[in-house]
Design an enzyme around this catalytic site. Sequence first.
Site, mmCIF file in Angstrom:
data_model
loop_
_atom_site.group_PDB
_atom_site.id
_atom_site.type_symbol
_atom_site.label_atom_id
_atom_site.label_comp_id
_atom_site.label_asym_id
_atom_site.label_seq_id
_atom_site.Cartn_x
_atom_site.Cartn_y
_atom_site.Cartn_z
ATOM 1 N N CYS A 338 -8.485 40.932 23.071
ATOM 2 C CA CYS A 338 -9.136 40.716 24.368
ATOM 3 C C CYS A 338 -8.212 40.163 25.451
ATOM 4 O O CYS A 338 -8.315 40.530 26.614
ATOM 5 C CB CYS A 338 -10.303 39.751 24.230
ATOM 6 S SG CYS A 338 -11.149 39.806 22.660
ATOM 7 N N ARG A 367 -5.556 38.622 10.675
ATOM 8 C CA ARG A 367 -6.541 37.564 10.433
ATOM 9 C C ARG A 367 -6.347 37.078 9.017
ATOM 10 O O ARG A 367 -6.218 37.874 8.097
ATOM 11 C CB ARG A 367 -7.971 38.084 10.595
ATOM 12 C CG ARG A 367 -8.282 38.467 12.023
ATOM 13 C CD ARG A 367 -9.710 38.917 12.171
ATOM 14 N NE ARG A 367 -9.897 39.501 13.494
ATOM 15 C CZ ARG A 367 -10.975 40.164 13.869
ATOM 16 N NH1 ARG A 367 -11.977 40.316 13.009
ATOM 17 N NH2 ARG A 367 -11.080 40.664 15.078
ATOM 18 N N GLN A 385 -7.560 47.840 15.178
ATOM 19 C CA GLN A 385 -8.911 48.155 15.652
ATOM 20 C C GLN A 385 -8.856 49.199 16.762
ATOM 21 O O GLN A 385 -7.911 49.201 17.542
ATOM 22 C CB GLN A 385 -9.550 46.911 16.262
ATOM 23 C CG GLN A 385 -9.804 45.790 15.294
ATOM 24 C CD GLN A 385 -10.369 44.596 16.040
ATOM 25 O OE1 GLN A 385 -9.736 44.067 16.935
ATOM 26 N NE2 GLN A 385 -11.564 44.182 15.678
ATOM 27 N N ASP A 387 -10.134 49.230 19.667
ATOM 28 C CA ASP A 387 -10.790 48.182 20.439
ATOM 29 C C ASP A 387 -10.845 48.549 21.917
ATOM 30 O O ASP A 387 -9.880 49.102 22.448
ATOM 31 C CB ASP A 387 -9.954 46.902 20.261
ATOM 32 C CG ASP A 387 -10.768 45.661 20.543
ATOM 33 O OD1 ASP A 387 -11.966 45.793 20.836
ATOM 34 O OD2 ASP A 387 -10.192 44.563 20.464
ATOM 35 N N HIS A 389 -12.409 47.001 25.875
ATOM 36 C CA HIS A 389 -13.128 46.012 26.672
ATOM 37 C C HIS A 389 -13.555 46.662 27.963
ATOM 38 O O HIS A 389 -12.742 47.279 28.639
ATOM 39 C CB HIS A 389 -12.243 44.791 26.912
ATOM 40 C CG HIS A 389 -11.940 44.068 25.639
ATOM 41 N ND1 HIS A 389 -10.825 44.338 24.889
ATOM 42 C CD2 HIS A 389 -12.657 43.147 24.950
ATOM 43 C CE1 HIS A 389 -10.857 43.586 23.800
ATOM 44 N NE2 HIS A 389 -11.949 42.858 23.801
ATOM 45 N N LYS A 468 -25.357 41.237 20.489
ATOM 46 C CA LYS A 468 -24.568 42.401 20.080
ATOM 47 C C LYS A 468 -25.400 43.433 19.330
ATOM 48 O O LYS A 468 -26.474 43.119 18.808
ATOM 49 C CB LYS A 468 -23.413 41.950 19.196
ATOM 50 C CG LYS A 468 -23.867 41.213 17.945
ATOM 51 C CD LYS A 468 -22.703 40.897 17.019
ATOM 52 C CE LYS A 468 -23.197 40.167 15.779
ATOM 53 N NZ LYS A 468 -22.231 40.065 14.730
ATOM 54 N N HIS A 514 -17.151 43.806 24.561
ATOM 55 C CA HIS A 514 -16.139 44.115 23.546
ATOM 56 C C HIS A 514 -16.784 45.195 22.688
ATOM 57 O O HIS A 514 -17.960 45.055 22.333
ATOM 58 C CB HIS A 514 -15.869 42.960 22.589
ATOM 59 C CG HIS A 514 -15.577 41.641 23.214
ATOM 60 N ND1 HIS A 514 -14.344 41.062 23.142
ATOM 61 C CD2 HIS A 514 -16.361 40.768 23.885
ATOM 62 C CE1 HIS A 514 -14.384 39.880 23.734
ATOM 63 N NE2 HIS A 514 -15.587 39.679 24.188
#
Length: 648
Positions: A338, A367, A385, A387, A389, A468, A514
């Site tokens: 992010c 992680r 990911q 990913d 935004h 979410k 996200h």
Amino acid sequence: MVEQSEQVRVTLSDGTSVEVPKGATVADVLALWKKSPNGWVAARLNGRLLDLNAPVEEGGALEPLSPESPEGLEILRHSTSHIMAQAVQELFPGTKIAIGPAIENGFYYDFDSAQPFSPEDLEKIEAKMAEIIEARLPFRREEWEREKAIALFRDRGEKYKVELLEELQDATVSVYRQGDFVDLCRGPHIPDTGYVKAYKLLSLAGAYWRGDERNPMLQRIYGTVFPDKKALKKYLDFLAEAQRRDHRRLGRELDLFSFSDEVGAGMVIYHPKGALLRHILETFEKKEHLRRGYQIVMGPTLLKTELWKRSGHFDNYRENMYFTEIEGQSYGIKPMNCLSHMLIYKSKVRSYRDLPIRYFELGTVHRHEKSGVLHGLLRVRQFTQDDAHILCTPDQLHGEIQGIVDFVIEVMGLFGFSYEMEISTRPEKSIGTDEDWERATRALMAALEDKGIPFQICEGEGAFYGPKIDVKLRDALERKWQCATIQCDFTLPERFDLTYVGPDGNRHRPVMLHRVILGAIERFLGVLIEHYAGAFPTWLAPVQAVLVTVTDKQLPFAREVYERMREAGVRVEIDERNEKLGFKIREAQMQKIPYMLVIGDNEVEAGAVRPRQRDGRQLDLMSPEAFIELIRAECLEGSGGRIGLGAV
Ligand SMILES: [Zn+2]
Ligand SMILES: [Zn+2]
């Protein structure tokens, strides 16, 4: 004069009401009612679980539990763990018992035994269990003063039970006996061992007492039990099929990826075919995101620790992050993508006319996961990911969420996954105004409602920063996997002071989403390998076709065809090894390659190929060009028109 015994009135699940003498057993009452095909295993009286041979001391609602019901099955499973423990202690005297709970799909028991158990021992234990079951030993409940129970278990050398008892506060505790076996247990249990009809011991594992590595390592035996043989067989078939599809095994056999102790746990090493497979997926993703108005961005892996403090990750997520120091400056390895995306947004003044902005990154994150939970590609420490935004105005939120939902549905359809959606709402500890939460939750719901997609509400399960949507996909074995999520976020735009200039000339706060579609690519690949059992559709297959000659005589022609196909972008191999034809054909089948082209004299003479499909179907003789076209068409069809030849 005969004294009337006191009567109590009991109401059963179907509304039937019966009067019975106080102190009659639950089984007595149920005998007046109706039978269950596999018997009743226990019951609930006014919400409290009871053994069938427990006395009914009060009137009220009595709900019998069949072994098919979730609670009844759990009781059956846990009872079978007692039977297994009895069998183990009879076969291996001196073995101490630890704990033996029911778990999803079965049960286990942890043992402390001087002798390591072998797979052959499992068969012996199963046979001993059969004797115990045959003997129909009743499960007897006894209430003991805690101190006396401690003495009882100490006498029997059961130090783990003593330890558990010493921590209990209760003045009295319950123990269950069947035969000579005694266990500390709340119950309830099945009435007697004969209720177990279909069981199987499955595997052995090591497990630390109480999951703590400073404690002794115990031996865990896993088993399962079902109400009847048919249900057990169905489950064992499922296990065999899951094993056949296991991505760790297929990953090795198809030479896709590996792990190495020298590298470290949870870090994937992609071999050529695995890397190619991932490349194809990533190509697909990039094209698909560009087509949908996303912009591709890339951020660094190391970001200053100060920045992680500002984002809140340092306070809330530090245990899962890796940190390093360079020239006296502390950096955190990103666990999420992010932050860079927000810095890109902030790199200039944004107007409402610029919105929505959609930043997409195939972002590699780290992680920290405990080594015990790592599992093949499904749970790793480094992953990438897909990913993105999205920053938009509040008015645009609904449309943006709909766009993402469409995206998810289309992609899941392409891979042949069905899915379920869940919306998680505001948890107790959360930030943001009621109005923000209301609007965002409404927007998530409306996006699904407009599409007529059913969803479950998970009350209070949202992230602290916003609600979410989670998408759980179902694979070929009906197993559920978490992949896509769409999350609203009210904190980060605040913390990073993101703004846009509205039509009124004032600065406003954008809304941030996200979202991931496939989720972690590693995990998705793992799921995909199991879903297809390694037999990838042509558009994804790392090798789409293999050329095999009958003898070396056909090699020149085969090489020529190989070159033409490779030029055109077909992922093709030629097997020039000095092996028998049959061997090469079997090998290609094991590798699950979609097409095999066996070249003999006829093919050379005709200047053509006769493709044979993975399932054994033989196609007609065709020119190499026609075959290339066939592959191209299949790729386009499989990828919904996104990917043609050569993964582009
Ligand atoms: Zn028990
Ligand atoms: Zn994010």
